[in-house]
Design a protein around this motif. Sequence first.
Motif, mmCIF file in Angstrom:
data_model
loop_
_atom_site.group_PDB
_atom_site.id
_atom_site.type_symbol
_atom_site.label_atom_id
_atom_site.label_comp_id
_atom_site.label_asym_id
_atom_site.label_seq_id
_atom_site.Cartn_x
_atom_site.Cartn_y
_atom_site.Cartn_z
ATOM 1 N N ILE A 95 12.588 -2.546 -13.017
ATOM 2 C CA ILE A 95 12.644 -1.482 -13.911
ATOM 3 C C ILE A 95 11.843 -1.618 -15.274
ATOM 4 O O ILE A 95 11.809 -2.920 -15.621
ATOM 5 C CB ILE A 95 14.184 -1.256 -14.401
ATOM 6 N N TRP B 190 11.609 -2.098 -18.774
ATOM 7 C CA TRP B 190 12.921 -2.047 -19.867
ATOM 8 C C TRP B 190 12.318 -1.785 -21.221
ATOM 9 O O TRP B 190 13.098 -1.928 -22.169
ATOM 10 C CB TRP B 190 13.641 -3.424 -19.770
ATOM 11 N N ASP B 191 10.896 -1.555 -21.296
ATOM 12 C CA ASP B 191 10.505 -1.296 -22.766
ATOM 13 C C ASP B 191 10.518 0.371 -22.753
ATOM 14 O O ASP B 191 10.260 0.869 -23.794
ATOM 15 C CB ASP B 191 9.070 -1.766 -22.901
ATOM 16 N N PHE B 192 11.165 0.937 -21.764
ATOM 17 C CA PHE B 192 11.278 2.367 -21.934
ATOM 18 C C PHE B 192 12.022 2.708 -22.998
ATOM 19 O O PHE B 192 12.911 2.325 -23.363
ATOM 20 C CB PHE B 192 11.837 2.850 -20.608
ATOM 21 N N ILE C 172 17.881 0.020 -24.823
ATOM 22 C CA ILE C 172 17.807 -0.916 -23.544
ATOM 23 C C ILE C 172 16.940 -2.095 -23.712
ATOM 24 O O ILE C 172 17.358 -3.067 -23.155
ATOM 25 C CB ILE C 172 17.612 -0.016 -22.114
#
Lengths: 305, 249
Positions: free
Chosen positions: B92, B94-96, B143
């Motif tokens: 994934i 995770w910086d989204f 997140i």
Amino acid sequence: MWEALAFRAGHNAAVVALGCIVFGLAAGAVGCFVLLRGRALIADAAAHATLPGIAAAFLLALPLGLDPRALPWLLAGGAVTALLGVVAAHALASSGRVKDDAAIAVALSAFFGLGAVLLSVVQALPVAGQAGLSGLLLGRAAGMTAADAATMAAVAGIALGLLLLLRRPLAALLFDPLQARLAGLPAGALDAALLGLMLLVVLAGLPAVGLVLVVALLIVPAAAARLLVVRLPAMVALSAAFGAGASHLGVALSASAPGLPTGATIVLVALAGFLLALLLSPRRGLIAAFRRQAALMAAARAAAR
Amino acid sequence: MSPAPVPLPLPALSVRGLSVAYGREPALWNVTWHSPPSGLVAIVGPNGAGKSTLLKAALGLVPRLAGEVRFFGAPLAAARRRIGYLPQRAAIEWDFPATALDVAAMGRYPRAGWFRPLPRAEREAARAALAEVGLADLADRPIGELSGGQQQRVLLARTLAQEPDLFLMDEPFAGVDAATEEAILAVLHRLAEGGRCVIAVHHDLSTVPRAFDHALLLNREVVAEGPAATLLSPENLARAYGGRLRAPG
């Protein structure tokens, strides 16, 4: 300049300013998705690959009896070679023989080089109107007609509307492509749609920003917005507003100083905004990071005493 | 008139003759396996045994050379809503820009529809899923600012929010601390008690007998399968790992 900002610099200038604002909105919004999908380099390659199509459209218009300066015709030509450029980069990258960034660089330089050669052919022709073509390289809002601005706003508006419609599936694809496929979303079609939206924004930006710098309006506002907010809807809204503001201010500035290339002015305004965000963002800014580090060091020193 | 026969419960996941290759090397060869209809199932085996590949091939995420896959007796397309997949955390980005609640809410979109805002009730269901994994207080946290164990639990909450009958989990305990592992295991046990099937790729052989009901020992081919308490015998482990391991406990 203040007249231009307040839409009081004449009818034509006001229409052009509005066209640039719609473009800025679309570029900022679509740019968020391009940035998060890691498509910045592809966007730049697509922009540069419009040049041979534009020059070829100009050359083809003469025997076909069309107006070679008609913006929709030139943009259609640019769209064809931009698509070819993207397909070429993709094919080269997925052959596994060249890395992605190298494949993109090869496609970009091949198409831009071809475009530059075709452009020199066009400029040697004894017909009127080639001057408009070089305006598409670095952007020339001053040379735009109201019809050009309407074309620009229409193309950008379509991109913005489609993006709003597809924003949730696209977000799901960006966050977790495997999960999007498992949920039954057509991942390939969505990826292609995002590429299409990016292409529409690039084409819309050519008259005002120019193909050399148009990628900046996709990436810079989005990157600045990402520094300031933590959720996608806020990022898209902020980036769109930022893109529109930078376009508007850049066009007004370049109108006040004759000879200033519009595209470069817009991009520099956007970059100034990005630098401010980079320095001042409370969560991710350089100053905040420096202050946190300094506070931590002070506490660590106090603890060691 | 004789009473209607009670149908036997169907295996949650059933694969027949499944083979997958990456390049020239086969990753899975002629795997035939029927999972139990419910309960906690561990897929164990050495590195490169094709454990994650089995899940991905079953879900159509990697192309298969041959083989047939059924979920509750139906093909994937007909069973999509009944299956939840928990990917490895490393898969994934995770910086989204999203909060923990945003990610959990993504589990509700397939049922709520992609072209309208998520209704309040759906958002509350996502919030409840976060609470179930112990992250109610962190719902609004970006997140990227969560710890590894918290990120793993956010992904679990997203899968819970889908309310599937079959959970396919790719290393749900990778890189999490002991407390998070216990918290996740507790959730999995509640699912199993509720009649769901959880199939997890797992690395830690020592927890298999006490934490799982059933296990599949894989090394490109099926080495053995059966009750988790007795499957990991010295003989089976030697066959899977090539004599480098002893039985746990």
